[in-house]
Design a protein around this motif. Structure first.
Motif, PDB file in Angstrom:
ATOM      1  N   GLY A   1      -9.030 -16.558   4.410  1.00  0.00           N
ATOM      2  CA  GLY A   1      -8.336 -15.320   4.130  1.00  0.00           C
ATOM      3  C   GLY A   1      -9.056 -14.446   3.119  1.00  0.00           C
ATOM      4  O   GLY A   1      -9.032 -13.215   3.223  1.00  0.00           O
ATOM      5  N   SER A   2      -9.714 -15.063   2.139  1.00  0.00           N
ATOM      6  CA  SER A   2     -10.376 -14.280   1.093  1.00  0.00           C
ATOM      7  C   SER A   2     -11.464 -13.392   1.662  1.00  0.00           C
ATOM      8  O   SER A   2     -11.638 -12.240   1.228  1.00  0.00           O
ATOM      9  CB  SER A   2     -10.953 -15.213   0.025  1.00  0.00           C
ATOM     10  OG  SER A   2     -11.850 -16.143   0.617  1.00  0.00           O
ATOM     11  N   ASP A   3     -12.202 -13.895   2.647  1.00  0.00           N
ATOM     12  CA  ASP A   3     -13.266 -13.093   3.262  1.00  0.00           C
ATOM     13  C   ASP A   3     -12.685 -11.910   4.022  1.00  0.00           C
ATOM     14  O   ASP A   3     -13.194 -10.789   3.931  1.00  0.00           O
ATOM     15  CB  ASP A   3     -14.107 -13.957   4.204  1.00  0.00           C
ATOM     16  CG  ASP A   3     -14.995 -14.945   3.467  1.00  0.00           C
ATOM     17  OD1 ASP A   3     -15.038 -14.881   2.219  1.00  0.00           O
ATOM     18  OD2 ASP A   3     -15.637 -15.770   4.124  1.00  0.00           O
ATOM     19  N   VAL A   4     -11.635 -12.166   4.785  1.00  0.00           N
ATOM     20  CA  VAL A   4     -11.007 -11.087   5.563  1.00  0.00           C
ATOM     21  C   VAL A   4     -10.434 -10.030   4.630  1.00  0.00           C
ATOM     22  O   VAL A   4     -10.615  -8.824   4.850  1.00  0.00           O
ATOM     23  CB  VAL A   4      -9.909 -11.655   6.486  1.00  0.00           C
ATOM     24  CG1 VAL A   4      -9.134 -10.520   7.158  1.00  0.00           C
ATOM     25  CG2 VAL A   4     -10.515 -12.580   7.542  1.00  0.00           C
ATOM     26  N   PHE A   5      -9.766 -10.467   3.571  1.00  0.00           N
ATOM     27  CA  PHE A   5      -9.174  -9.525   2.619  1.00  0.00           C
ATOM     28  C   PHE A   5     -10.249  -8.649   1.989  1.00  0.00           C
ATOM     29  O   PHE A   5     -10.081  -7.424   1.857  1.00  0.00           O
ATOM     30  CB  PHE A   5      -8.408 -10.297   1.540  1.00  0.00           C
ATOM     31  CG  PHE A   5      -7.585  -9.437   0.633  1.00  0.00           C
ATOM     32  CD1 PHE A   5      -6.367  -8.924   1.042  1.00  0.00           C
ATOM     33  CD2 PHE A   5      -8.033  -9.134  -0.654  1.00  0.00           C
ATOM     34  CE1 PHE A   5      -5.598  -8.120   0.205  1.00  0.00           C
ATOM     35  CE2 PHE A   5      -7.274  -8.335  -1.494  1.00  0.00           C
ATOM     36  CZ  PHE A   5      -6.055  -7.827  -1.064  1.00  0.00           C
TER      37      PHE A   5
ATOM     38  N   ALA B   1     -13.609  -1.764   3.561  1.00  0.00           N
ATOM     39  CA  ALA B   1     -13.473  -0.712   4.572  1.00  0.00           C
ATOM     40  C   ALA B   1     -12.355   0.277   4.238  1.00  0.00           C
ATOM     41  O   ALA B   1     -12.071   1.181   5.024  1.00  0.00           O
ATOM     42  CB  ALA B   1     -13.216  -1.341   5.939  1.00  0.00           C
ATOM     43  N   GLY B   2     -11.710   0.097   3.082  1.00  0.00           N
ATOM     44  CA  GLY B   2     -10.654   1.015   2.666  1.00  0.00           C
ATOM     45  C   GLY B   2      -9.289   0.681   3.228  1.00  0.00           C
ATOM     46  O   GLY B   2      -8.373   1.512   3.183  1.00  0.00           O
ATOM     47  N   ILE B   3      -9.120  -0.551   3.745  1.00  0.00           N
ATOM     48  CA  ILE B   3      -7.835  -0.983   4.293  1.00  0.00           C
ATOM     49  C   ILE B   3      -7.186  -1.924   3.282  1.00  0.00           C
ATOM     50  O   ILE B   3      -7.697  -3.016   3.021  1.00  0.00           O
ATOM     51  CB  ILE B   3      -8.016  -1.688   5.653  1.00  0.00           C
ATOM     52  CG1 ILE B   3      -8.701  -0.743   6.643  1.00  0.00           C
ATOM     53  CG2 ILE B   3      -6.674  -2.168   6.198  1.00  0.00           C
ATOM     54  CD1 ILE B   3      -9.090  -1.401   7.948  1.00  0.00           C
TER      55      ILE B   3
ATOM     56  N   ILE C   1      -2.442 -13.427   4.687  1.00  0.00           N
ATOM     57  CA  ILE C   1      -2.466 -12.006   4.364  1.00  0.00           C
ATOM     58  C   ILE C   1      -1.360 -11.325   5.156  1.00  0.00           C
ATOM     59  O   ILE C   1      -1.183 -11.592   6.344  1.00  0.00           O
ATOM     60  CB  ILE C   1      -3.830 -11.382   4.719  1.00  0.00           C
ATOM     61  CG1 ILE C   1      -4.935 -12.008   3.864  1.00  0.00           C
ATOM     62  CG2 ILE C   1      -3.804  -9.866   4.529  1.00  0.00           C
ATOM     63  CD1 ILE C   1      -6.327 -11.593   4.286  1.00  0.00           C
ATOM     64  N   ARG C   2      -0.624 -10.431   4.480  1.00  0.00           N
ATOM     65  CA  ARG C   2       0.430  -9.682   5.157  1.00  0.00           C
ATOM     66  C   ARG C   2      -0.098  -8.300   5.545  1.00  0.00           C
ATOM     67  O   ARG C   2      -0.667  -7.596   4.714  1.00  0.00           O
ATOM     68  CB  ARG C   2       1.659  -9.547   4.258  1.00  0.00           C
ATOM     69  CG  ARG C   2       2.921  -9.065   4.981  1.00  0.00           C
ATOM     70  CD  ARG C   2       4.048  -8.810   3.998  1.00  0.00           C
ATOM     71  NE  ARG C   2       3.723  -7.682   3.116  1.00  0.00           N
ATOM     72  CZ  ARG C   2       4.379  -7.404   1.991  1.00  0.00           C
ATOM     73  NH1 ARG C   2       5.384  -8.177   1.601  1.00  0.00           N
ATOM     74  NH2 ARG C   2       4.039  -6.376   1.245  1.00  0.00           N
ATOM     75  N   ILE C   3       0.149  -7.941   6.793  1.00  0.00           N
ATOM     76  CA  ILE C   3      -0.298  -6.660   7.330  1.00  0.00           C
ATOM     77  C   ILE C   3       0.929  -5.830   7.687  1.00  0.00           C
ATOM     78  O   ILE C   3       1.706  -6.197   8.578  1.00  0.00           O
ATOM     79  CB  ILE C   3      -1.167  -6.846   8.586  1.00  0.00           C
ATOM     80  CG1 ILE C   3      -2.345  -7.787   8.308  1.00  0.00           C
ATOM     81  CG2 ILE C   3      -1.667  -5.492   9.107  1.00  0.00           C
ATOM     82  CD1 ILE C   3      -3.111  -8.192   9.565  1.00  0.00           C
TER      83      ILE C   3
END
Length: 352
Positions: free
Chosen positions: A304-308, A314-316, A331-333
Motif C-alpha cells: 500500500g505504501s508504494d501505491v499511496f 501524481a496529485g491524487i 487505502i481508502r478511495i
C-alpha cells in the motif's frame, strides 16, 4: 506557569482527530474525505440574517422526518453528525466515571469526543469477518452508557448484521443506548435501521447531509431517536446550532427536487463504484477490495505504501489506513467523478 498546563489534563493529552483537511496534502484530485464531487445549486434569502436562527428549524425537521420515515419528535438537527455524537456523550456520560464502547477499526470521532469529555472508552474490536463482536459487546453492557456502531462502517464499508443488532438491542434494554451511525446509508438505503426506532427506544441513529447530499461544507447532521432521547439532547445543544443559511440550504436539499438530485447523485456514484471495484479486482497490485456500501472503497494493495506514494506524486490524494488494526496496506478511495476514477486507474496501470 505555561498556559498549556492550565488546560484540562484530558485536553493536554489529547491527539486531535486527523481529519482529511488536517492531514492535507499537495494535489489536484482530492479523494481522501468521502466528499461528493458536486454540491448542486441553492438560493439564499438574506432577509432574516439579522435575526438569530431557530434552534430546530421546523421546515428542516419536518422535511427530514418525512424523508427518514419518522415523526418530527424523533429528529434533532445539529452541526454535522459529529455534533450529534458529541451531544450523546455529553448528555448520557458522567466525566471521569462513565464509558462508551467502540468497535475498531471505525470512525475516529467516537473516541475523540469521549476523550475530550473525560469519558472512558472500551474497545471491542471487529471480528475477523469485520462484524461487531456482539457476544463481547453484550458482556460489557453494564460497564458502558453508549455503544457506537457504524453502518456502513467507515472505513471498511461493512453493514451491521441485523440479527446481531437485534440481539444487542434486546440485551441493552434499560442498560445502554445503541448508536448506529448511518452517515453513508443513502448509498444502500434498504439497509437502514430506522424501522427499528419505534420498537427499540434505546436505539439512536446518526445521519448527515455531508455525503450523498453533497453538502459537507454546510455542516448539517441529524440524530434520530425516540422523543425522550431527543428531549434530553435539546437540553444540552447550543441555543443557535443551525445558522440561517444552513437551514435554508438544508430545506432545499430535502425538498422533492432536492431528494431527486441526491438520488441521481447516488445512482451515479454507485455505478462508478461498481466499475472501479471490478477493475481493481483485476489489477495485480490489489489483494482485496472491501465491502462497497458507502461512497468509497477500502482497498488492500501490495504494498500500500508504494501505491499511496505514486498516487500522491501524481496529485491524487487518498487516505492511508495502514496504521489501523487489521488494515495493513489499506487505502481508502473516495468515489469522485468519472475523470477522477480514470486518473486513479491510470496510475495503477503504469509501470512501477
Amino acid at each position: 506557569m505555561s498556559i498549556t498546563k492550565m488546560a484540562r489534563a484530558q485536553v493536554q493529552a489529547l491527539t486531535p482527530y486527523q481529519s482529511a483537511r488536517r492531514i492535507g496534502g499537495q494535489g489536484h484530485i482530492w479523494l481522501n474525505a468521502n466528499e461528493a464531487a458536486d454540491s448542486g445549486e441553492y438560493q439564499l434569502d438574506c432577509a432574516r440574517l439579522n435575526r438569530y436562527p431557530e434552534c430546530q428549524p421546523p421546515q428542516v425537521i419536518n422535511r427530514y422526518a418525512g424523508y427518514a420515515g419518522v415523526t418530527a419528535e424523533q429528529v434533532l438537527v445539529s452541526r454535522g453528525g459529529d455534533e450529534g455524537i458529541e451531544l450523546l456523550i455529553r448528555t448520557f456520560c458522567e466525566p471521569g466515571r462513565d464509558q462508551i464502547l467502540i468497535c475498531t477499526p471505525t470512525y475516529g470521532m467516537y473516541a475523540i469526543s469521549a476523550e475530550t469529555n473525560g469519558v472512558g472508552i472500551i474497545d471491542v474490536p471487529l471480528r475477523d469477518d469485520r462484524q461487531p463482536d456482539f457476544d463481547g459487546i453484550i458482556k460489557q453492557l453494564d460497564n458502558v452508557k453508549l455503544v457506537f456502531l457504524c453502518s456502513p462502517n467507515n472505513p471498511t464499508g461493512d453493514l451491521v448484521d441485523k440479527t446481531g443488532l437485534l440481539r444487542l438491542l434486546e440485551a441493552a434494554k434499560e442498560r445502554a443506548l445503541v448508536v448506529v451511525d448511518e452517515a453513508y446509508i443513502e448509498f444502500c438505503p434498504e439497509s437502514t435501521q430506522a424501522g427499528l426506532l419505534a420498537d427499540y427506544p434505546q436505539l439512536v441513529l446518526i445521519r448527515t447531509l455531508s455525503k450523498a447530499f453533497g453538502l459537507a461544507g454546510i455542516r448539517c447532521g441529524f440524530t434520530l431517536a425516540n422523543p425522550e432521547v431527543i428531549g434530553l439532547l435539546i437540553k444540552v445543544i447550543a441555543p443557535y446550532p443551525i445558522p440561517e443559511p444552513v437551514a435554508q440550504i438544508a430545506a432545499q436539499a430535502l425538498s422533492d427536487s432536492g431528494l431527486a438530485t441526491m438520488r441521481a447523485r447516488v445512482a451515479e456514484i454507485n455505478a462508478l463504484k461498481a466499475t472501479l471495484a471490478g477493475q481493481l479486482r483485476q489489477n495485480a497490485q490489489v489483494k482485496e477490495v472491501f465491502a462497497p456500501n458507502g461512497n468509497y472503497l477500502l482497498v488492500r494493495f501490495t504494498p500500500g505504501s508504494d501505491v499511496f506514494a505514486r498516487m500522491g506524486k501524481a496529485g491524487i490524494i487518498l487516505r492511508d489506513f495502514a496504521s489501523k488494526p487489521g488494515l495493513s496496506d489499506c487505502i481508502r478511495i473516495t468515489i469522485g467523478n468519472s475523470a477522477e476514477m480514470d486518473a486513479v486507474l491510470q496510475i495503477l496501470q503504469q509501470e512501477q
